[in-house]
Design a protein around this motif. Structure first.
Motif, PDB file in Angstrom:
ATOM      1  N   VAL A  70      -0.255   5.875   4.800  1.00 33.30           N
ATOM      2  CA  VAL A  70      -1.553   5.204   4.702  1.00 33.30           C
ATOM      3  C   VAL A  70      -2.279   5.615   3.422  1.00 33.30           C
ATOM      4  O   VAL A  70      -2.746   4.768   2.649  1.00 33.30           O
ATOM      5  N   ALA A 112      -6.876  -2.326   1.886  1.00 38.33           N
ATOM      6  CA  ALA A 112      -7.599  -1.493   0.921  1.00 38.33           C
ATOM      7  C   ALA A 112      -8.101  -2.336  -0.249  1.00 38.33           C
ATOM      8  O   ALA A 112      -9.230  -2.149  -0.729  1.00 38.33           O
ATOM      9  N   PHE A 159      -1.747  -1.932   4.940  1.00 39.89           N
ATOM     10  CA  PHE A 159      -2.829  -1.025   4.541  1.00 39.89           C
ATOM     11  C   PHE A 159      -3.211  -1.192   3.075  1.00 39.89           C
ATOM     12  O   PHE A 159      -4.395  -1.074   2.725  1.00 39.89           O
ATOM     13  N   SER A 160      -2.258  -1.479   2.211  1.00 34.77           N
ATOM     14  CA  SER A 160      -2.602  -1.697   0.802  1.00 34.77           C
ATOM     15  C   SER A 160      -3.388  -2.990   0.630  1.00 34.77           C
ATOM     16  O   SER A 160      -4.331  -3.058  -0.174  1.00 34.77           O
ATOM     17  N   ILE A 168       3.825  -1.889   7.382  1.00 37.35           N
ATOM     18  CA  ILE A 168       2.634  -1.039   7.490  1.00 37.35           C
ATOM     19  C   ILE A 168       2.062  -0.751   6.108  1.00 37.35           C
ATOM     20  O   ILE A 168       0.845  -0.827   5.886  1.00 37.35           O
ATOM     21  N   SER A 173      -0.428   4.336   0.277  1.00 33.64           N
ATOM     22  CA  SER A 173      -0.593   2.890   0.084  1.00 33.64           C
ATOM     23  C   SER A 173      -1.958   2.581  -0.521  1.00 33.64           C
ATOM     24  O   SER A 173      -2.077   1.766  -1.444  1.00 33.64           O
ATOM     25  N   VAL A 174      -2.988   3.249   0.001  1.00 37.05           N
ATOM     26  CA  VAL A 174      -4.354   3.042  -0.512  1.00 37.05           C
ATOM     27  C   VAL A 174      -4.448   3.515  -1.961  1.00 37.05           C
ATOM     28  O   VAL A 174      -5.038   2.837  -2.815  1.00 37.05           O
TER      29      VAL A 174
END
Length: 281
Positions: free
Chosen positions: A94, A52, A48-49, A44, A97-98
């Motif tokens: 989330v 992004a 998400f990274s 996950i 990670s961003v």
């Protein structure tokens, strides 16, 4: 779809500098051997990274090579280590990670020092500080230490590799090593070197055997050796110096109560690179 899976695999593989989806796949299996929940969280975080990085308009080739995925993978695993898995921790995963991708982008705007895992370290440190002072009840309690008097060399060697991604499992370390070996025999050699050198700390009379056996003195050294080691004598010397410096930084950090993560690795590589650059001049 297949292309995206390969990118995710490379993102996990790049935690240990392996630009190879199969390497990342083996490492993911290694994580699952210890905790299937952490394995899912790593995917996950990588997902998400990577997404992004695409939204931020970063270099497509770098994204494809997983260079914006590995910090997210580590953030995902760390969330599962320090927080209960719930809605709040998923939001942290989330957002963290961003944020790690944005910080990684800042590092890529300069050429003096590589970002390495610094974005991951900074994000988790920030979250730990905020929750320690504002919402301490949401943090998982630290693991209880056990007193050990026996030296477990093979156990410690395996965990030194596994602890790169928080995995206190010898089988995890074996899969991580196999993931490196199928991509680079040279990196595999330096992985062993980086794991073995810190084990000489057992000769020091005041070494905590519980910490030594758990691989906590060696995982930064593994990353240092892979990052700097090459086929030259200079590369070998730099790798060795960086490994031993990381051990010192790890011990000092643990003694003063810092959650070190991979900061000793990052700082050791930076110091080694700066010293090398200064000597050239």
């Amino acid at each position: 779809m297949y292309k995206n899976i390969l990118i995710l695999g490379r993102g996990i593989g790049q935690v240990m500098f392996q630009n190879n989806a199969a390497s990342g796949g083996l490492m993911l299996i290694g994580i699952a051997c210890n905790s299937w929940q952490l394995a899912i969280l790593s995917v996950i975080g990588t997902l998400f990274s990577t997404m992004a990085a695409s939204l931020f308009g970063y270099d497509k080739e770098e994204i494809s090579n997983g260079l914006y995925g590995f910090n997210g993978a580590l953030v995902g695993i760390a969330i599962g280590v320090f927080w209960e898995i719930n809605i709040i921790s998923m939001l942290l995963l989330v957002s963290g990670s961003v944020l790690s991708v944005w910080i990684a982008g800042l590092f890529r705007h300069q050429s003096k020092l590589p970002g390495l895992t610094a974005p991951f370290v900074l994000v988790i440190w920030l979250l730990l500080i905020v929750f320690h002072y504002l919402l301490p009840a949401l943090l998982l309690p630290p693991s209880a230490n056990s007193s050990e008097s026996a030296i477990k060399f093979i156990h410690s060697l395996g965990l030194s590799i596994g602890q790169v991604m928080f995995q206190g499992n010898v089988l995890s370390g074996l899969f991580f090593f196999l993931g490196i070996l199928i991509n680079s025999r040279l990196n595999a050699v330096y992985t062993i070197l980086g794991a073995i050198l810190p084990l000489f700390m057992v000769l020091h009379p005041h070494t905590d055997l519980e910490i030594w056996n758990s691989g906590l003195l060696g995982y930064n050294g593994v990353l240092c050796a892979i990052a700097l080691g090459d086929k030259t004598l200079k590369g070998g010397i730099q790798a060795g110096f960086s490994v031993m410096l990381s051990v010192v930084l790890q011990i000092v950090g643990m003694q003063i109560g810092i959650v070190t993560l991979t900061a000793p690795f990052v700082i050791s590589v930076w110091v080694t690179m700066l010293l090398s650059s200064h000597m050239k001049k």
